[in-house]
Write a protein that holds these residues in place. Structure first.
Motif, PDB file in Angstrom:
ATOM      1  N   ASN A 112       0.847  -1.189   0.000  1.00  0.00           N
ATOM      2  CA  ASN A 112       0.000   0.000   0.000  1.00  0.00           C
ATOM      3  C   ASN A 112       0.882   1.239   0.000  1.00  0.00           C
ATOM      4  OD1 ASN A 112      -2.303  -1.594   0.060  1.00  0.00           O
ATOM      5  ND2 ASN A 112      -2.344  -1.643   2.287  1.00  0.00           N
ATOM      6  N   LEU A 113       0.842   1.977  -1.099  1.00  0.00           N
ATOM      7  CA  LEU A 113       1.716   3.127  -1.263  1.00  0.00           C
ATOM      8  C   LEU A 113       1.082   4.434  -0.811  1.00  0.00           C
ATOM      9  CD1 LEU A 113       3.049   2.248  -4.827  1.00  0.00           C
ATOM     10  CD2 LEU A 113       4.195   1.896  -2.644  1.00  0.00           C
ATOM     11  N   PHE A 114      -0.239   4.529  -0.887  1.00  0.00           N
ATOM     12  CA  PHE A 114      -0.914   5.801  -0.671  1.00  0.00           C
ATOM     13  C   PHE A 114      -1.912   5.749   0.485  1.00  0.00           C
ATOM     14  CE2 PHE A 114      -0.129   5.281  -5.281  1.00  0.00           C
ATOM     15  CZ  PHE A 114       0.827   6.270  -5.432  1.00  0.00           C
ATOM     16  N   VAL A 115      -1.692   4.897   1.458  1.00  0.00           N
ATOM     17  CA  VAL A 115      -2.666   4.678   2.524  1.00  0.00           C
ATOM     18  C   VAL A 115      -2.968   5.957   3.294  1.00  0.00           C
ATOM     19  CG1 VAL A 115      -3.086   3.462   4.690  1.00  0.00           C
ATOM     20  CG2 VAL A 115      -2.113   2.245   2.754  1.00  0.00           C
ATOM     21  N   LYS A 116      -1.948   6.650   3.735  1.00  0.00           N
ATOM     22  CA  LYS A 116      -2.153   7.863   4.544  1.00  0.00           C
ATOM     23  C   LYS A 116      -2.918   8.920   3.748  1.00  0.00           C
ATOM     24  CE  LYS A 116       0.402  11.342   7.120  1.00  0.00           C
ATOM     25  NZ  LYS A 116       1.723  11.884   7.430  1.00  0.00           N
ATOM     26  N   GLU A 117      -2.507   9.142   2.497  1.00  0.00           N
ATOM     27  CA  GLU A 117      -3.150  10.155   1.662  1.00  0.00           C
ATOM     28  C   GLU A 117      -4.583   9.772   1.336  1.00  0.00           C
ATOM     29  OE1 GLU A 117      -0.233   8.715   1.023  1.00  0.00           O
ATOM     30  OE2 GLU A 117       1.243  10.322   1.075  1.00  0.00           O
TER      31      GLU A 117
ATOM     32  N   ARG B  87      -6.620   7.831   3.092  1.00  0.00           N
ATOM     33  CA  ARG B  87      -7.472   7.993   4.287  1.00  0.00           C
ATOM     34  C   ARG B  87      -7.892   9.449   4.450  1.00  0.00           C
ATOM     35  NH1 ARG B  87      -4.081   4.230   8.309  1.00  0.00           N
ATOM     36  NH2 ARG B  87      -5.107   2.279   7.800  1.00  0.00           N
ATOM     37  N   THR B  88      -6.951  10.352   4.263  1.00  0.00           N
ATOM     38  CA  THR B  88      -7.251  11.777   4.377  1.00  0.00           C
ATOM     39  C   THR B  88      -8.239  12.208   3.304  1.00  0.00           C
ATOM     40  OG1 THR B  88      -5.021  12.119   5.223  1.00  0.00           O
ATOM     41  CG2 THR B  88      -6.203  14.063   4.488  1.00  0.00           C
ATOM     42  N   LEU B  89      -8.035  11.760   2.072  1.00  0.00           N
ATOM     43  CA  LEU B  89      -8.960  12.101   0.988  1.00  0.00           C
ATOM     44  C   LEU B  89     -10.347  11.526   1.232  1.00  0.00           C
ATOM     45  CD1 LEU B  89      -6.833  11.736  -2.254  1.00  0.00           C
ATOM     46  CD2 LEU B  89      -8.029  13.770  -1.468  1.00  0.00           C
ATOM     47  N   MET B  90     -10.400  10.295   1.701  1.00  0.00           N
ATOM     48  CA  MET B  90     -11.699   9.678   1.967  1.00  0.00           C
ATOM     49  C   MET B  90     -12.447  10.461   3.041  1.00  0.00           C
ATOM     50  SD  MET B  90     -10.582   5.674   1.748  1.00  0.00           S
ATOM     51  CE  MET B  90     -12.185   4.940   2.064  1.00  0.00           C
ATOM     52  N   TYR B  91     -11.750  10.877   4.072  1.00  0.00           N
ATOM     53  CA  TYR B  91     -12.386  11.676   5.134  1.00  0.00           C
ATOM     54  C   TYR B  91     -12.836  13.026   4.587  1.00  0.00           C
ATOM     55  CZ  TYR B  91     -13.100  14.191   9.490  1.00  0.00           C
ATOM     56  OH  TYR B  91     -13.638  14.943  10.502  1.00  0.00           O
ATOM     57  N   ALA B  92     -12.013  13.639   3.742  1.00  0.00           N
ATOM     58  CA  ALA B  92     -12.363  14.938   3.164  1.00  0.00           C
ATOM     59  C   ALA B  92     -13.605  14.843   2.287  1.00  0.00           C
ATOM     60  CB  ALA B  92     -11.188  15.477   2.345  1.00  0.00           C
TER      61      ALA B  92
ATOM     62  N   GLU C 221      -9.866  -2.356   4.473  1.00  0.00           N
ATOM     63  CA  GLU C 221     -10.200  -2.984   3.193  1.00  0.00           C
ATOM     64  C   GLU C 221     -10.584  -1.930   2.157  1.00  0.00           C
ATOM     65  OE1 GLU C 221     -11.651  -3.898   6.103  1.00  0.00           O
ATOM     66  OE2 GLU C 221     -10.697  -5.834   6.464  1.00  0.00           O
ATOM     67  N   SER C 222     -11.334  -0.904   2.584  1.00  0.00           N
ATOM     68  CA  SER C 222     -11.740   0.166   1.673  1.00  0.00           C
ATOM     69  C   SER C 222     -10.522   0.939   1.176  1.00  0.00           C
ATOM     70  CB  SER C 222     -12.697   1.136   2.369  1.00  0.00           C
ATOM     71  OG  SER C 222     -13.852   0.482   2.792  1.00  0.00           O
ATOM     72  N   VAL C 223      -9.628   1.247   2.087  1.00  0.00           N
ATOM     73  CA  VAL C 223      -8.412   1.980   1.717  1.00  0.00           C
ATOM     74  C   VAL C 223      -7.560   1.124   0.797  1.00  0.00           C
ATOM     75  CG1 VAL C 223      -6.328   3.090   2.599  1.00  0.00           C
ATOM     76  CG2 VAL C 223      -8.466   3.289   3.872  1.00  0.00           C
ATOM     77  N   SER C 224      -7.482  -0.156   1.075  1.00  0.00           N
ATOM     78  CA  SER C 224      -6.677  -1.060   0.267  1.00  0.00           C
ATOM     79  C   SER C 224      -7.221  -1.165  -1.157  1.00  0.00           C
ATOM     80  CB  SER C 224      -6.641  -2.440   0.920  1.00  0.00           C
ATOM     81  OG  SER C 224      -5.911  -3.337   0.148  1.00  0.00           O
ATOM     82  N   VAL C 225      -8.542  -1.262  -1.301  1.00  0.00           N
ATOM     83  CA  VAL C 225      -9.151  -1.337  -2.632  1.00  0.00           C
ATOM     84  C   VAL C 225      -8.899  -0.042  -3.401  1.00  0.00           C
ATOM     85  CG1 VAL C 225     -11.368  -1.396  -3.847  1.00  0.00           C
ATOM     86  CG2 VAL C 225     -10.904  -3.037  -2.034  1.00  0.00           C
ATOM     87  N   LEU C 226      -9.076   1.077  -2.738  1.00  0.00           N
ATOM     88  CA  LEU C 226      -8.852   2.362  -3.391  1.00  0.00           C
ATOM     89  C   LEU C 226      -7.377   2.525  -3.759  1.00  0.00           C
ATOM     90  CD1 LEU C 226     -10.500   4.731  -4.305  1.00  0.00           C
ATOM     91  CD2 LEU C 226     -10.109   5.819  -2.119  1.00  0.00           C
TER      92      LEU C 226
END
Length: 118
Positions: free
Chosen positions: A16-21, A23-28, A38-43
């Motif tokens: 997972n290369l973009f997990v932190k980013e 998560r922040t985008l999903m919250y935004a 799982e949601s972050v991993s799929v995205l």
């Protein structure tokens, strides 16, 4: 990724290369502050696949131009059918140049002031 026979071939699992980013985008965009892994991993997989595909398209454009190196124009050409993304790329390129020019002016100003102190 499809092969000639039309059968889908799975790419090897990437970290997972973009997990932190993401998560922040999903919250935004209205998701939970701590979305399901799982949601972050799929995205992350979708985003990574898109980036890899864009790089392959750009490499194909460079190969057609008989070049070994990919240029920014190859990415622009690959995005030519999506005006929003192409516009955003051009906007980011202009801002990058503005920032580089501002840094250069700042560095020049620092050198002039440093030379005057001696």
């Amino acid at each position: 990724m499809a092969t000639d026979a039309g059968i889908s071939r799975r790419r090897p699992r990437r970290q997972n290369l973009f997990v932190k980013e993401l998560r922040t985008l999903m919250y935004a965009f209205g998701d939970d502050p701590h979305p399901l892994p799982e949601s972050v991993s799929v995205l992350d997989e979708i985003v990574t696949e898109y980036i890899v595909d864009m790089c392959h398209d750009a490499a194909r454009m460079a190969a057609q131009a008989r070049r070994n190196k990919i240029k920014v124009d190859d990415f622009k050409y690959a995005l030519r059918r999506d005006p929003k993304k192409l516009g955003r790329v051009e906007e980011l390129l202009v801002m990058s140049k503005v920032i580089a020019d501002a840094r250069k002016q700042f560095d020049d100003k620092q050198e002039v002031e440093g030379a005057g102190v001696k």
